[in-house]
Enzyme design. Sequence first.
Site, PDB file in Angstrom:
ATOM      1  N   ASP A  29      -9.898  -5.692  -1.970  1.00  0.00           N
ATOM      2  CA  ASP A  29      -9.067  -5.175  -0.884  1.00  0.00           C
ATOM      3  C   ASP A  29      -9.953  -4.436   0.104  1.00  0.00           C
ATOM      4  O   ASP A  29     -10.752  -3.582  -0.289  1.00  0.00           O
ATOM      5  CB  ASP A  29      -8.005  -4.237  -1.475  1.00  0.00           C
ATOM      6  CG  ASP A  29      -7.032  -3.701  -0.432  1.00  0.00           C
ATOM      7  OD1 ASP A  29      -7.047  -4.188   0.711  1.00  0.00           O
ATOM      8  OD2 ASP A  29      -6.252  -2.789  -0.781  1.00  0.00           O
ATOM      9  N   ASP A  60       0.838  -1.204   0.000  1.00  0.00           N
ATOM     10  CA  ASP A  60       0.000   0.000   0.000  1.00  0.00           C
ATOM     11  C   ASP A  60       0.873   1.254   0.000  1.00  0.00           C
ATOM     12  O   ASP A  60       1.613   1.499   0.953  1.00  0.00           O
ATOM     13  CB  ASP A  60      -0.913   0.020   1.229  1.00  0.00           C
ATOM     14  CG  ASP A  60      -2.010  -1.029   1.141  1.00  0.00           C
ATOM     15  OD1 ASP A  60      -2.687  -1.079   0.100  1.00  0.00           O
ATOM     16  OD2 ASP A  60      -2.187  -1.791   2.112  1.00  0.00           O
TER      17      ASP A  60
END
Length: 212
Positions: A167, A26
């Site tokens: 996600d 991320d």
Amino acid sequence: MCADILKLSETLRIFEKTGIEYLHIDIMDGYFVPNFTLGTDYCKALKKATNIPLDIHLMINSPESKLDWFEFGEGDMVSVHAESTDNLREALAAIGKRGAKAYAALNPSTPVSSLDGILDEIDGVLVMAVNPGFAGQKMIPSALGKITEMKRIFKEKGFTDKEIEVDGNVSFENAVKMREAGADIFVAGTSSIFSNDLPLEEGIAKFRKVIG
């Protein structure tokens, strides 16, 4: 983002042993999303530390101008948000040119219709089941419908090789629903394999079992 950075080497060895397919990284810039997370040097370090491909999730503004900052290539995946740039085609093309799979990411409020006209230019779609920025959020139920809709569109257009990644609160319970909706790739984090309820290896084994 969810791994203990002080135990990263140990975690990577477990991931290698259990056949983890990708490392989801991320990248947040504090502008596109309200958080700072991992950066370019972290990606370079991972490239040296393991052969597991990277799944780089760019939650940053104007990603097309920053792709050269990151080390990725054949076998890796890179996702750019449709909402983060006016040059989505340019970003996707630049990713593909380096041999990585190019994914378009969609926030919960962004309809799949925003990808009309570029479906043949992507390798897959990353569906966010939470608003990006922080781990530990509850799943937004409409994400399941978006996964199903995206799967239907791919099938209707004959894009059988394109995948759907999901996600955000990919818990053991939610992963079952996400799989049933049509998800192919799952970003497992604090709500599943990195929870405190199970050792990491057991959590991974349980996760693989629930998604079939």
